[in-house]
Scaffold this active site. Structure first.
Site, PDB file in Angstrom:
ATOM      1  N   VAL A  14       0.852  -1.177   0.000  1.00 16.63           N
ATOM      2  CA  VAL A  14       0.000   0.000   0.000  1.00 16.63           C
ATOM      3  C   VAL A  14       0.889   1.228   0.000  1.00 16.63           C
ATOM      4  O   VAL A  14       1.890   1.280   0.709  1.00 16.63           O
ATOM      5  CB  VAL A  14      -0.899   0.019   1.264  1.00 16.63           C
ATOM      6  CG1 VAL A  14      -1.774   1.256   1.285  1.00 16.63           C
ATOM      7  CG2 VAL A  14      -1.745  -1.235   1.335  1.00 16.63           C
ATOM      8  N   ASP A  15       0.506   2.188  -0.795  1.00 13.42           N
ATOM      9  CA  ASP A  15       1.241   3.435  -0.779  1.00 13.42           C
ATOM     10  C   ASP A  15       0.277   4.576  -1.028  1.00 13.42           C
ATOM     11  O   ASP A  15      -0.574   4.514  -1.893  1.00 13.42           O
ATOM     12  CB  ASP A  15       2.332   3.469  -1.843  1.00 13.42           C
ATOM     13  CG  ASP A  15       3.023   4.826  -1.839  1.00 13.42           C
ATOM     14  OD1 ASP A  15       3.569   5.191  -0.782  1.00 13.42           O
ATOM     15  OD2 ASP A  15       2.978   5.520  -2.856  1.00 13.42           O
ATOM     16  N   LYS A  16       0.405   5.581  -0.250  1.00 12.89           N
ATOM     17  CA  LYS A  16      -0.306   6.823  -0.478  1.00 12.89           C
ATOM     18  C   LYS A  16       0.800   7.868  -0.526  1.00 12.89           C
ATOM     19  O   LYS A  16       1.304   8.294   0.510  1.00 12.89           O
ATOM     20  CB  LYS A  16      -1.297   7.099   0.644  1.00 12.89           C
ATOM     21  CG  LYS A  16      -2.109   8.340   0.411  1.00 12.89           C
ATOM     22  CD  LYS A  16      -3.138   8.527   1.510  1.00 12.89           C
ATOM     23  CE  LYS A  16      -3.879   9.819   1.250  1.00 12.89           C
ATOM     24  NZ  LYS A  16      -4.803  10.106   2.330  1.00 12.89           N
TER      25      LYS A  16
END
Length: 92
Positions: free
Chosen positions: A32-34
């Site tokens: 996950v990456d934001k």
């Protein structure tokens, strides 16, 4: 499944379908990456691993990855290319 979708939505997580939610149960890894929250907007490959049963030699797989991403303007594609170039440079 409807209850789980509603609960996820209340928590701010949007799930496309019940099938997608059920598929999460079989995941071994989730990335996950934001950008800007978990990263600084600069992608970098931290490690690589062969898939069990892979028949393509690692060096060939890296060469193919570099060829596919060489002209990419996408930040992740560029990170993959830079990683492979670094691996080749270290091996030389």
């Amino acid at each position: 499944a409807a209850c789980a979708l509603a609960r996820a939505a209340r928590g701010g997580v949007l799930v496309r379908s019940a099938e997608a939610l059920e598929a999460l149960a079989s995941l071994r890894w989730l990335f996950v990456d934001k950008t800007g929250t978990l990263t600084q907007g600069q992608f970098k490959v931290q490690w690589q691993s062969r898939v069990a049963g892979a028949t393509v030699p690692e060096a060939e797989a890296l060469r193919l990855a570099a060829a596919l991403e060489a002209t990419s303007t996408h930040p992740i594609g560029s990170a993959v290319f830079q990683h492979v170039v670094g691996c080749v440079g270290e091996a030389a």
